[in-house]
Design a protein around this motif. Structure first.
Motif, PDB file in Angstrom:
ATOM      1  N   LYS A 112       0.932  -1.329  -0.009  1.00 58.59           N
ATOM      2  CA  LYS A 112      -0.190  -0.128  -0.128  1.00 58.59           C
ATOM      3  C   LYS A 112       1.009   1.265   0.078  1.00 58.59           C
ATOM      4  N   ASP A 143      -3.653  -2.938   6.310  1.00 60.83           N
ATOM      5  CA  ASP A 143      -2.460  -2.394   5.596  1.00 60.83           C
ATOM      6  C   ASP A 143      -2.654  -0.928   5.097  1.00 60.83           C
ATOM      7  N   GLY A 257      -7.912  -8.946  -2.713  1.00 61.10           N
ATOM      8  CA  GLY A 257      -9.134  -8.790  -1.954  1.00 61.10           C
ATOM      9  C   GLY A 257     -10.202  -7.798  -2.438  1.00 61.10           C
ATOM     10  N   ASN A 258      -9.551  -6.546  -2.468  1.00 57.65           N
ATOM     11  CA  ASN A 258     -10.437  -5.653  -3.127  1.00 57.65           C
ATOM     12  C   ASN A 258     -10.668  -5.403  -4.506  1.00 57.65           C
ATOM     13  N   PHE A 259      -9.675  -6.292  -5.414  1.00 57.47           N
ATOM     14  CA  PHE A 259      -9.714  -6.052  -6.778  1.00 57.47           C
ATOM     15  C   PHE A 259      -9.074  -4.898  -7.405  1.00 57.47           C
ATOM     16  N   GLY A 260      -8.297  -4.314  -6.130  1.00 58.82           N
ATOM     17  CA  GLY A 260      -7.311  -3.222  -6.512  1.00 58.82           C
ATOM     18  C   GLY A 260      -6.095  -3.270  -7.256  1.00 58.82           C
ATOM     19  N   ASP A 261      -5.388  -4.116  -6.466  1.00 63.35           N
ATOM     20  CA  ASP A 261      -4.154  -4.362  -7.010  1.00 63.35           C
ATOM     21  C   ASP A 261      -4.120  -5.288  -8.461  1.00 63.35           C
ATOM     22  N   SER A 309      -5.712  -9.650   5.792  1.00 62.78           N
ATOM     23  CA  SER A 309      -5.988  -8.465   4.738  1.00 62.78           C
ATOM     24  C   SER A 309      -6.910  -8.750   3.746  1.00 62.78           C
ATOM     25  N   THR A 411       3.005  -8.767  -1.445  1.00 64.94           N
ATOM     26  CA  THR A 411       2.304  -7.760  -0.996  1.00 64.94           C
ATOM     27  C   THR A 411       2.727  -7.046   0.516  1.00 64.94           C
TER      28      THR A 411
END
Ligand SMILES: Cc1ncc(COP(=O)(O)O)c(C=O)c1O
Ligand SMILES: N[C@@H](CCOP(=O)(O)O)C(=O)O
Length: 464
Positions: A112, A143, A257-261, A309, A411
């Motif tokens: 992050k 994180d 997790g949040n599909f961001g990366d 996370s 990560t």
């Protein structure tokens, strides 16, 4: 470059307004009006750049003249001078064709920092240039919160409230957030899980009157600046591992997790980076794995896992992908999101599913498999994985036996998740920045999972 909403009901805005808006005012997510496409010549010339040089090239394509080039360069310089490795995100060879991309050399030892060091400096820049009030509201499974606090602490004109699930983050994550006693930092420990925290803040951002009254700003990956900053390391890693084989396609395994990366990787691919498969690695909270394998996006039972996370059901950035899957048709996305709200699921047809499976592979890693990956990787290579990276390694295994190049995103540093590392009987030494946290007093307010309670606390901070 202008930005539009995935739901189509917000006029075009420039980069800085998109950063300030965070969640689009129609409840959708902001995305660039057009993804910049690179020529082969540009890709070849970028392959010789260092991390900061690459960041400057990529950011410039999305920011245009809104931030003059020399000021953007300074922002990048300041953001990445806090990293402990001169490569910022170095790549290590694990074995044969398998690499890890270490994203944990920033101040809080998680990926992050790559985006939030930049976003912290960017908010400070915007506060100065535009005289904007920056009241940050964020949700974290551990994180993002630590990293966002570190990214803005000591910065004038910025206040930050972070919601984390009470007693469901690792000890080190909790300490990183709650040992900060600056007057502009508020840590709310919510009795609930991460999805509860995320839903609460999304509701507050979606209330445009409230958002504007209190000048709410986002640090979660709903903010497009987060995604943008995370695309850089895909390029950087690609150029490192293909130094002897330029143009070769590379797989990326991404703990998700949040599909961001992983969406940042998708964006890099749309820009023209020769990415082969994006391997979505998740844990027992496997809504995204089920979507990729079966075409049904529907929350399942919530599990507490060794990779806390990623204990996430509703993936914030999924809507950004839907926008491209549905050929940039915002009204279809708006319909699908309405359907998700009323029926609790989205089902795609077989043609779309084929397209999804061409872009992504997926594996939901079971708890035992995660620990096994930590143990066996350590035994065979001496490399200690954190449990999220271990999910990435486990998901990448069908690919690493072939002659394709595969990069797994590391990560977080294992010291952040010693609870899981202890389960495989490995004793690790903590970096001094982490071990010294254990002697510090903690500051946090435990609240019920209640919008009214949260609002009361954050408004007190924002009005102080
Ligand atoms: C250590 C770690 N790995 C992976 C992830 C997943 O990243 P994303 O939410 O961007 O998919 C997170 C947070 O979600 C994380 O903290
Ligand atoms: N794993 C994240 C969850 C929040 O994700 P974000 O991408 O929206 O910041 C965390 O560590 O908080």
């Amino acid at each position: 470059m202008n930005y539009i909403s995935t739901r189509g009901n917000v006029g075009e805005v420039g980069f800085i307004d998109a950063v300030l808006m965070g969640l689009a005012d129609d409840g959708g997510l902001l995305i660039p009006k057009q993804i910049p496409r690179l020529s082969e010549a540009e890709l070849t010339s970028w392959s010789k750049l260092d991390y900061k040089g690459l960041a400057l090239e990529i950011f410039s394509r999305y920011i245009n003249e809104e931030i003059p080039q020399d000021e953007l360069k300074e922002l990048i310089e300041a953001s990445y001078s806090t990293f402990r490795d001169s490569d910022i995100t170095p790549v290590r060879k694990l074995n044969d064709n398998s690499y890890v991309l270490e994203l944990f050399h920033g101040p809080t030892f998680a990926f992050k920092d790559v985006a939030l060091q930049f976003l912290g400096n960017l908010y400070s820049y915007i506060a100065r240039k535009r005289n904007s009030i920056i009241n940050i509201l964020g949700a974290t499974s551990g994180d993002t919160g630590a990293s966002a606090i570190e990214g803005v602490r000591g910065k004038e004109g910025i206040r930050i409230s972070i919601l984390h699930p009470h007693q469901r983050v690792s000890k080190v994550q909790e300490l990183q957030m709650t040992t900060v006693d600056d007057a502009n930092v508020l840590n709310l420990a919510v009795k609930g899980n991460f999805d509860d925290c995320q839903t609460l803040i999304k509701e507050l951002f979606a209330d445009v009157e409230f958002k504007n009254k209190y000048h709410l700003r986002a640090i979660n990956s709903i903010n497009f600046a987060r995604i943008l900053a995370q695309t850089v390391y895909y390029f950087f890693a690609y150029f490192q591992v293909t130094a002897d084989a330029p143009g070769e396609k590379v797989n990326f395994s991404v703990p998700t997790g949040n599909f961001g990366d992983i969406f940042a990787g998708y964006l890099a691919k749309q820009m023209g980076l020769p990415v082969n498969k994006l391997i979505l690695a998740t844990n027992e909270n496997n809504i995204l794995e089920r979507f990729i394998k079966e075409g049904v996006y529907q929350p399942g039972e919530f599990h507490i896992t060794h990779s806390p996370s990623m204990d996430i059901q509703i993936a914030s950035n999924f809507e950004r992908y839907l926008f491209y899957l549905y050929n940039e048709d915002a009204s279809q996305v708006a319909d699908l999101m309405r359907q998700f709200k009323t029926e609790g699921k989205i089902v795609i047809d077989s043609e779309k599913l084929k397209q999804v499976q061409a872009d992504f592979a997926a594996h939901g890693v079971k708890n035992d498999e995660c620990l096994d990956a930590i143990r066996t990787t350590y035994e065979s290579t001496g490399y200690l994985l954190d449990p999220h990276t271990a999910c990435g390694i486990a998901a990448s295994s069908p690919y690493t036996g072939s002659d394709e190049l595969t990069v797994t995103l590391a990560t977080a540093h294992p010291a952040k998740f010693d609870e899981s590392i202890q389960l495989v009987n490995i004793k690790q030494e903590f970096p001094v920045q982490i071990s010294q946290l254990f002697d510090k007093p903690q500051y946090q307010t435990v609240v019920e999972h209640s919008k009214a309670d949260v609002v009361e606390h954050i408004v007190k901070l924002y009005q102080a």
